[in-house]
Design a protein around this motif. Structure first.
Motif, PDB file in Angstrom:
ATOM      1  N   VAL A  71       0.792  -1.084  -0.106  1.00 49.94           N
ATOM      2  CA  VAL A  71      -0.089   0.014  -0.089  1.00 49.94           C
ATOM      3  C   VAL A  71       0.897   1.340  -0.109  1.00 49.94           C
ATOM      4  N   LEU A  72       1.906   1.100   0.891  1.00 45.71           N
ATOM      5  CA  LEU A  72       2.751   2.279   0.942  1.00 45.71           C
ATOM      6  C   LEU A  72       3.580   2.726  -0.096  1.00 45.71           C
ATOM      7  N   VAL A  73       4.006   1.478  -0.937  1.00 40.72           N
ATOM      8  CA  VAL A  73       4.740   1.840  -2.192  1.00 40.72           C
ATOM      9  C   VAL A  73       3.780   2.214  -3.441  1.00 40.72           C
ATOM     10  N   GLY A  74       2.644   1.798  -3.457  1.00 36.19           N
ATOM     11  CA  GLY A  74       1.532   2.115  -4.561  1.00 36.19           C
ATOM     12  C   GLY A  74       1.115   3.457  -4.203  1.00 36.19           C
ATOM     13  N   ALA A  75       1.154   4.118  -3.027  1.00 41.95           N
ATOM     14  CA  ALA A  75       0.747   5.650  -2.747  1.00 41.95           C
ATOM     15  C   ALA A  75       1.919   6.473  -3.251  1.00 41.95           C
ATOM     16  N   GLU A  76       3.087   5.946  -2.804  1.00 43.14           N
ATOM     17  CA  GLU A  76       4.391   6.861  -3.106  1.00 43.14           C
ATOM     18  C   GLU A  76       4.339   7.029  -4.720  1.00 43.14           C
ATOM     19  N   THR A  77       4.317   5.686  -5.291  1.00 46.95           N
ATOM     20  CA  THR A  77       4.163   5.697  -6.969  1.00 46.95           C
ATOM     21  C   THR A  77       3.138   6.701  -7.498  1.00 46.95           C
ATOM     22  N   HIS A  78       1.892   6.647  -6.776  1.00 44.97           N
ATOM     23  CA  HIS A  78       0.787   7.607  -7.449  1.00 44.97           C
ATOM     24  C   HIS A  78       0.660   8.868  -6.596  1.00 44.97           C
ATOM     25  N   GLY A  79       1.717   9.379  -6.193  1.00 46.13           N
ATOM     26  CA  GLY A  79       1.808  10.694  -5.320  1.00 46.13           C
ATOM     27  C   GLY A  79       0.800  10.772  -4.344  1.00 46.13           C
ATOM     28  N   ILE A  80       0.081  10.001  -3.726  1.00 47.27           N
ATOM     29  CA  ILE A  80      -0.716  10.124  -2.597  1.00 47.27           C
ATOM     30  C   ILE A  80       0.078  10.186  -1.154  1.00 47.27           C
ATOM     31  N   ARG A  81      -0.386  11.178  -0.489  1.00 49.10           N
ATOM     32  CA  ARG A  81       0.379  11.583   0.733  1.00 49.10           C
ATOM     33  C   ARG A  81      -0.008  10.902   1.888  1.00 49.10           C
ATOM     34  N   ARG A 131     -13.995  16.119   7.049  1.00 46.84           N
ATOM     35  CA  ARG A 131     -14.909  17.349   7.742  1.00 46.84           C
ATOM     36  C   ARG A 131     -14.289  18.795   7.259  1.00 46.84           C
ATOM     37  N   LEU A 132     -12.977  18.940   7.271  1.00 51.93           N
ATOM     38  CA  LEU A 132     -12.343  20.055   6.607  1.00 51.93           C
ATOM     39  C   LEU A 132     -11.890  20.318   5.501  1.00 51.93           C
ATOM     40  N   SER A 133     -12.119  19.373   4.393  1.00 57.09           N
ATOM     41  CA  SER A 133     -11.850  19.466   3.181  1.00 57.09           C
ATOM     42  C   SER A 133     -12.856  19.139   2.256  1.00 57.09           C
ATOM     43  N   ASP A 134     -12.671  18.954   0.807  1.00 59.97           N
ATOM     44  CA  ASP A 134     -13.700  18.504  -0.041  1.00 59.97           C
ATOM     45  C   ASP A 134     -13.196  16.886  -0.333  1.00 59.97           C
ATOM     46  N   SER A 135     -12.081  16.187   0.181  1.00 63.27           N
ATOM     47  CA  SER A 135     -11.599  15.135   0.119  1.00 63.27           C
ATOM     48  C   SER A 135     -12.578  13.928   1.152  1.00 63.27           C
ATOM     49  N   VAL A 136     -12.268  12.792   0.996  1.00 67.16           N
ATOM     50  CA  VAL A 136     -12.765  11.903   1.802  1.00 67.16           C
ATOM     51  C   VAL A 136     -11.374  11.177   2.115  1.00 67.16           C
ATOM     52  N   GLY A 137     -11.492  11.198   3.645  1.00 65.38           N
ATOM     53  CA  GLY A 137     -10.211  10.711   4.376  1.00 65.38           C
ATOM     54  C   GLY A 137     -10.084   9.425   4.142  1.00 65.38           C
ATOM     55  N   VAL A 138      -8.931   8.645   4.292  1.00 68.98           N
ATOM     56  CA  VAL A 138      -8.734   7.485   3.991  1.00 68.98           C
ATOM     57  C   VAL A 138      -7.726   7.037   5.504  1.00 68.98           C
ATOM     58  N   ALA A 139      -8.258   5.833   5.899  1.00 68.69           N
ATOM     59  CA  ALA A 139      -7.187   5.252   7.007  1.00 68.69           C
ATOM     60  C   ALA A 139      -7.069   4.003   6.879  1.00 68.69           C
ATOM     61  N   CYS A 140      -5.858   3.611   6.932  1.00 67.94           N
ATOM     62  CA  CYS A 140      -5.162   2.426   6.537  1.00 67.94           C
ATOM     63  C   CYS A 140      -4.422   1.597   7.597  1.00 67.94           C
ATOM     64  N   VAL A 141      -5.199   0.643   8.074  1.00 68.90           N
ATOM     65  CA  VAL A 141      -4.507   0.021   9.458  1.00 68.90           C
ATOM     66  C   VAL A 141      -4.314  -1.766   9.359  1.00 68.90           C
ATOM     67  N   THR A 142      -3.577  -2.274  10.006  1.00 72.00           N
ATOM     68  CA  THR A 142      -3.226  -3.598   9.908  1.00 72.00           C
ATOM     69  C   THR A 142      -4.437  -4.436  10.406  1.00 72.00           C
ATOM     70  N   ALA A 143      -4.323  -5.582  10.278  1.00 69.93           N
ATOM     71  CA  ALA A 143      -5.477  -6.583  10.787  1.00 69.93           C
ATOM     72  C   ALA A 143      -5.410  -6.746  12.215  1.00 69.93           C
ATOM     73  N   GLY A 144      -6.326  -7.364  12.655  1.00 70.32           N
ATOM     74  CA  GLY A 144      -6.800  -8.073  14.075  1.00 70.32           C
ATOM     75  C   GLY A 144      -6.677  -6.930  15.125  1.00 70.32           C
ATOM     76  N   PRO A 145      -5.468  -6.599  15.984  1.00 68.57           N
ATOM     77  CA  PRO A 145      -5.794  -5.468  17.045  1.00 68.57           C
ATOM     78  C   PRO A 145      -5.618  -4.325  16.328  1.00 68.57           C
ATOM     79  N   GLY A 146      -4.871  -4.068  15.141  1.00 64.61           N
ATOM     80  CA  GLY A 146      -5.129  -2.919  14.485  1.00 64.61           C
ATOM     81  C   GLY A 146      -6.151  -2.349  14.039  1.00 64.61           C
ATOM     82  N   LEU A 147      -7.334  -3.282  13.767  1.00 66.73           N
ATOM     83  CA  LEU A 147      -8.610  -2.774  13.635  1.00 66.73           C
ATOM     84  C   LEU A 147      -9.353  -2.797  14.738  1.00 66.73           C
ATOM     85  N   THR A 148      -9.259  -3.474  15.756  1.00 63.48           N
ATOM     86  CA  THR A 148     -10.170  -3.488  17.010  1.00 63.48           C
ATOM     87  C   THR A 148      -9.724  -1.835  17.817  1.00 63.48           C
TER      88      THR A 148
END
Length: 357
Positions: A1-11, A30-47
């Motif tokens: 995910v991080l490699v793909g984000a860097e490749t496509h210029g996603i901060r 809430r503060l911009s015209d974009s939709v916020g995206v959060a990326c977390v690991t499985a299991g305890p990361g999601l809980t």
């Protein structure tokens, strides 16, 4: 995910805790015209994200939560951090999906962004198993090498048994279904899906106009829904100024009229709502802040505009319920108000003394 984000210029903004990642994505929404995206690991990361996801749901804030998961072929077999993550978010998100094919990644994400923003905005959960995120050759080599690794003669005989052949066939079928023709198909051209919002009818706008223009003690209460569309904030403020009626601000709407507005009422809200003959609620439900609807007099004409049909009727049925986007309704109401040449200054004289009280 991080490699793909860097490749496509996603901060990418790295944080120390998964809950902070979702809170930050919520703030972006809430503060911009974009939709916020959060990326977390499985299991305890999601809980760890549960509180922040629930907060976004209650605030009607659109966001996308991307969560990892164990390899699809290992689900339910005691793999590391393997829990039922779909059950975890039941009732907290507008939509959730566990992607099982590479070809479904882009269509699922498009749908996720559409659902998060349509109707009543809110969080969406997209589960991405680990084998979707790595190149096909790496996953194939990892799984098939384990099935065909060397061993003793007895083990080799066992590997050539019918059961072992069935296992190999199953793994190959799983890999075929997982990757399909994704590596040979042309690049998928993404076309954003249409975001839908509910709108008031012209008749509802006219009825609200009639109630307000004939009132002696009108009050408007503006909530966070008025600020959900960043592109409409200035139009919302202009519409309130056009109406020229006393306004109480709540939630994300606080501060939108500036520090020196004569329309902004800062104190005595309960008293004003009790004495008002017409109250216009804009994205505000009759919850504890409105004393569960008991703050209003039984004689009050209650006009409520809310994009959430449940909150629209919560605890008290409005005299005029309007299921609509708040910015769209308010801008249209102000437009009709101006077209009718309603004299807000003249109307103000009828409630000036009451406003001072």
């Amino acid at each position: 995910v991080l490699v793909g984000a860097e490749t496509h210029g996603i901060r990418v903004i790295d944080v120390r805790h998964e809950a902070n990642a979702v809170f930050a994505a919520d703030a972006v929404s809430r503060l911009s015209d974009s939709v916020g995206v959060a990326c977390v690991t499985a299991g305890p990361g999601l809980t760890n994200t549960v509180t922040a996801v629930k907060n976004a749901q209650m605030a009607q804030s659109p966001l996308i939560l991307l969560g990892g998961a164990t390899l699809g072929i290992l689900k339910g077999r005691g793999s590391l951090q393997d829990i039922d993550q779909q059950v975890l978010f039941g009732g907290m998100v507008k939509w959730q999906v566990s992607i099982s094919r590479v070809a479904d990644i882009v269509p699922s994400l498009e749908k996720a962004f559409q659902i998060a923003q349509s109707g009543v905005p809110g969080p969406v959960f997209v589960e991405l198993p680990l084998d979707l995120l790595y190149p096909e050759d790496i996953i194939r080599k990892q799984l098939l090498s384990k099935m065909s690794s060397g061993g003793t003669k007895n083990n080799k005989k066992k590997r050539t048994s019918i059961f072992k052949k069935m296992e190999i066939l199953y793994v190959r079928y799983y890999l075929y279904r997982l990757f399909g023709k994704a590596s040979t198909e042309p690049h998928y051209e993404s076309v954003p899906l249409t975001v839908t919002t509910c709108k008031a009818t012209n008749n509802q706008v006219q009825k609200a106009l009639s109630s307000l223009s004939n009132s002696q003690r009108p009050v408007i209460v503006v909530g966070s829904q008025a600020m959900m569309d960043r592109s409409q904030v200035e139009a919302v403020v202009s519409a309130l100024q056009t109406l020229g009626l006393p306004v109480f601000l709540a939630g994300m709407a606080r501060g939108c009229l500036g520090p020196n507005s004569d329309l902004h009422m800062r104190h005595g809200r309960s008293k004003a709502l009790k004495q008002a003959d017409v109250v216009l609620l804009l994205g505000v439900s009759c919850d504890f802040r409105m004393q569960y609807g008991m703050v209003f007099s039984s004689k009050t004409t209650l006009v409520s505009v809310n994009q959430d049909s449940h909150e629209l009727y919560l605890n008290r049925r409005p005299t005029l319920p309007i299921h609509s986007s708040v910015p769209d309704f308010l801008v249209r109401l102000a437009r009709v108000w101006s077209a009718r040449n309603i004299d807000s200054v003249g109307l103000a004289t009828s409630w000036k003394d009451w406003q001072v009280q």
